[in-house]
Design a protein around this motif. Structure first.
Motif, PDB file in Angstrom:
ATOM      1  N   ASP A  57       1.362   5.488  -4.237  1.00  0.00           N
ATOM      2  CA  ASP A  57       2.159   6.357  -3.361  1.00  0.00           C
ATOM      3  C   ASP A  57       2.059   7.814  -3.809  1.00  0.00           C
ATOM      4  O   ASP A  57       1.962   8.729  -2.990  1.00  0.00           O
ATOM      5  CB  ASP A  57       3.629   5.919  -3.366  1.00  0.00           C
ATOM      6  N   LYS A  58       2.072   8.013  -5.125  1.00  0.00           N
ATOM      7  CA  LYS A  58       1.987   9.373  -5.664  1.00  0.00           C
ATOM      8  C   LYS A  58       0.635  10.002  -5.323  1.00  0.00           C
ATOM      9  O   LYS A  58       0.555  11.176  -4.946  1.00  0.00           O
ATOM     10  CB  LYS A  58       2.202   9.349  -7.175  1.00  0.00           C
ATOM     11  N   LEU A  59      -0.440   9.215  -5.425  1.00  0.00           N
ATOM     12  CA  LEU A  59      -1.773   9.725  -5.096  1.00  0.00           C
ATOM     13  C   LEU A  59      -1.865  10.092  -3.614  1.00  0.00           C
ATOM     14  O   LEU A  59      -2.459  11.114  -3.250  1.00  0.00           O
ATOM     15  CB  LEU A  59      -2.835   8.682  -5.442  1.00  0.00           C
ATOM     16  N   LEU A  60      -1.279   9.260  -2.771  1.00  0.00           N
ATOM     17  CA  LEU A  60      -1.298   9.538  -1.335  1.00  0.00           C
ATOM     18  C   LEU A  60      -0.492  10.797  -1.019  1.00  0.00           C
ATOM     19  O   LEU A  60      -0.914  11.633  -0.207  1.00  0.00           O
ATOM     20  CB  LEU A  60      -0.746   8.343  -0.563  1.00  0.00           C
ATOM     21  N   ASN A  61       0.663  10.951  -1.678  1.00  0.00           N
ATOM     22  CA  ASN A  61       1.464  12.167  -1.487  1.00  0.00           C
ATOM     23  C   ASN A  61       0.723  13.400  -1.995  1.00  0.00           C
ATOM     24  O   ASN A  61       0.813  14.483  -1.410  1.00  0.00           O
ATOM     25  CB  ASN A  61       2.803  12.030  -2.218  1.00  0.00           C
ATOM     26  N   PHE A  62      -0.008  13.222  -3.091  1.00  0.00           N
ATOM     27  CA  PHE A  62      -0.822  14.294  -3.666  1.00  0.00           C
ATOM     28  C   PHE A  62      -1.864  14.743  -2.637  1.00  0.00           C
ATOM     29  O   PHE A  62      -2.047  15.939  -2.372  1.00  0.00           O
ATOM     30  CB  PHE A  62      -1.501  13.757  -4.925  1.00  0.00           C
ATOM     31  N   LYS A  80      -3.053  23.787 -11.871  1.00  0.00           N
ATOM     32  CA  LYS A  80      -1.956  24.507 -12.515  1.00  0.00           C
ATOM     33  C   LYS A  80      -0.871  24.910 -11.523  1.00  0.00           C
ATOM     34  O   LYS A  80       0.246  25.256 -11.921  1.00  0.00           O
ATOM     35  CB  LYS A  80      -2.495  25.739 -13.241  1.00  0.00           C
ATOM     36  N   GLU A  81      -1.195  24.877 -10.222  1.00  0.00           N
ATOM     37  CA  GLU A  81      -0.230  25.258  -9.195  1.00  0.00           C
ATOM     38  C   GLU A  81       0.571  24.065  -8.676  1.00  0.00           C
ATOM     39  O   GLU A  81       1.451  24.230  -7.840  1.00  0.00           O
ATOM     40  CB  GLU A  81      -0.961  25.914  -8.014  1.00  0.00           C
ATOM     41  N   ILE A  82       0.275  22.876  -9.171  1.00  0.00           N
ATOM     42  CA  ILE A  82       0.860  21.651  -8.635  1.00  0.00           C
ATOM     43  C   ILE A  82       2.040  21.205  -9.489  1.00  0.00           C
ATOM     44  O   ILE A  82       2.015  21.318 -10.720  1.00  0.00           O
ATOM     45  CB  ILE A  82      -0.210  20.544  -8.566  1.00  0.00           C
ATOM     46  N   ASP A  83       3.074  20.702  -8.841  1.00  0.00           N
ATOM     47  CA  ASP A  83       4.251  20.183  -9.534  1.00  0.00           C
ATOM     48  C   ASP A  83       3.824  19.112 -10.534  1.00  0.00           C
ATOM     49  O   ASP A  83       3.014  18.231 -10.226  1.00  0.00           O
ATOM     50  CB  ASP A  83       5.215  19.581  -8.500  1.00  0.00           C
ATOM     51  N   SER A  84       4.379  19.180 -11.737  1.00  0.00           N
ATOM     52  CA  SER A  84       3.999  18.251 -12.806  1.00  0.00           C
ATOM     53  C   SER A  84       4.259  16.791 -12.429  1.00  0.00           C
ATOM     54  O   SER A  84       3.648  15.881 -12.993  1.00  0.00           O
ATOM     55  CB  SER A  84       4.754  18.594 -14.096  1.00  0.00           C
ATOM     56  N   TYR A  85       5.154  16.563 -11.466  1.00  0.00           N
ATOM     57  CA  TYR A  85       5.436  15.193 -11.007  1.00  0.00           C
ATOM     58  C   TYR A  85       4.166  14.498 -10.537  1.00  0.00           C
ATOM     59  O   TYR A  85       3.971  13.301 -10.758  1.00  0.00           O
ATOM     60  CB  TYR A  85       6.456  15.235  -9.868  1.00  0.00           C
ATOM     61  N   TYR A  86       3.286  15.256  -9.877  1.00  0.00           N
ATOM     62  CA  TYR A  86       2.072  14.672  -9.320  1.00  0.00           C
ATOM     63  C   TYR A  86       0.979  14.462 -10.366  1.00  0.00           C
ATOM     64  O   TYR A  86      -0.028  13.811 -10.081  1.00  0.00           O
ATOM     65  CB  TYR A  86       1.512  15.570  -8.214  1.00  0.00           C
ATOM     66  N   LEU A  87       1.138  15.017 -11.543  1.00  0.00           N
ATOM     67  CA  LEU A  87       0.044  15.047 -12.508  1.00  0.00           C
ATOM     68  C   LEU A  87       0.069  13.900 -13.509  1.00  0.00           C
ATOM     69  O   LEU A  87      -0.804  13.804 -14.365  1.00  0.00           O
ATOM     70  CB  LEU A  87       0.058  16.385 -13.262  1.00  0.00           C
ATOM     71  N   LYS A  88       1.080  13.029 -13.424  1.00  0.00           N
ATOM     72  CA  LYS A  88       1.167  11.864 -14.304  1.00  0.00           C
ATOM     73  C   LYS A  88       1.346  10.605 -13.461  1.00  0.00           C
ATOM     74  O   LYS A  88       2.102  10.599 -12.490  1.00  0.00           O
ATOM     75  CB  LYS A  88       2.359  11.994 -15.262  1.00  0.00           C
ATOM     76  N   ASP A  89       0.642   9.523 -13.857  1.00  0.00           N
ATOM     77  CA  ASP A  89       0.835   8.262 -13.152  1.00  0.00           C
ATOM     78  C   ASP A  89       2.005   7.498 -13.769  1.00  0.00           C
ATOM     79  O   ASP A  89       2.693   8.002 -14.668  1.00  0.00           O
ATOM     80  CB  ASP A  89      -0.450   7.434 -13.147  1.00  0.00           C
TER      81      ASP A  89
END
Length: 285
Positions: A57-62, A80-89
């Motif tokens: 779901d996170k990848l799809l939202n990304f 670097k412009e992306i919310d850290s929430y999206y950068l960890k599985d």
């Protein structure tokens, strides 16, 4: 008295119940351990499935975030412009974002193809990919093919990708830039030359470059290009009387051919190009 005592004793013996044997206890323990094992495995499996679903779901939202941002701004977001929430599985591993190398210099809306492709676990290859969003399986290190703009995903990986087709169909209508200057006037020996290269669309100001099969022509025009600025967004070709004399003295033909490339200020930029054939007029002695 003796009869009553015997009666009580006999009644006591009849009500007595023997305990479980060691074999029965062992069987019960085995059954309980099996049930517990199944329950633990089921619980672990459920947790793992939840993590997989959460990461997918996170990848799809990304992916959706990248597309929406590009459609809105014309820019591909950097990590670097992306919310850290999206950068960890869900396992707290880094999620990889890989862009096609072509997008470093050109806006996807200006591209006809990309060099990035994805090799799926089935062996099928998806070409003309703009971006890959990847949650690699445990202990996997991305191989050197990534540097060659080819990403091979494994069965245990989780991934999403964005194709050039998706970008163009969702984001590129009414976008891009066009060069409005249809032709360039003759270069007359001994006369000034001051021409504005008008473009439209994209995000001004514009930056220009000139190429030519004739290295002398290419070098001359590159040196006399004036780039667009906030004050005046369009590029210009400007040279003096003496410059025109010097330039024409180096030519043997009465025409020169150049290719003009214009980029806007988007990141990555939109791109347009146009060929021009310019007449050269020499003064009669």
């Amino acid at each position: 008295m003796n009869i009553k005592s015997k009666g009580k004793l006999r009644g006591y013996k009849e009500g007595f119940r023997k305990g479980f044997s060691l074999i029965e206890i062992a069987i019960v323990l085995v059954i309980v351990s099996i049930l517990l094992g199944l329950g633990i495995r089921s619980c672990i499996s459920g947790i793992e499935t939840a993590k997989i679903d959460n990461t997918q779901d996170k990848l799809l939202n990304f992916k959706t975030f990248i597309l929406r941002n590009f459609c809105k701004t014309g820019n591909l977001v950097k990590k670097k412009e992306i919310d850290s929430y999206y950068l960890k599985d869900a396992w707290n591993n880094d999620i990889e974002l890989i862009y096609a190398l072509d997008t470093n210099d050109s806006n996807p809306c200006s591209l006809k193809t990309t060099s990035l492709s994805v090799i799926l676990p089935s062996g099928n290859e998806v070409k003309d990919v703009v971006a890959v969003i990847l949650s690699p399986s445990a202990n996997r290190v991305l191989d050197s093919n990534v540097s060659l703009n080819k990403v091979e995903v494994k069965n245990d990986d989780l991934w999403e990708y964005i194709t050039l087709y998706e970008i163009k169909t969702q984001c590129c209508s009414n976008k891009g830039i066009s060069i409005l200057t249809d032709s360039l006037p003759p270069i007359v020996e001994g006369e000034n030359y001051d021409i504005t290269l008008v473009a439209t669309g994209g995000k001004p100001p514009y930056k220009c470059d000139v190429t030519s099969e004739n290295s002398t022509v290419e070098s001359f025009f590159k040196n006399h290009l004036v780039q667009g600025s906030e004050a005046f967004p369009y590029c210009k070709i400007v040279f003096s009387e003496d410059d025109s004399k010097d330039f024409i003295s180096l030519l043997s033909s009465s025409e020169v051919s150049i290719n003009l490339e214009v980029k806007d200020s988007s990141n990555p930029p939109f791109l347009a190009s146009r060929n021009y054939l310019i007449t050269v007029i020499r003064r009669k002695l």
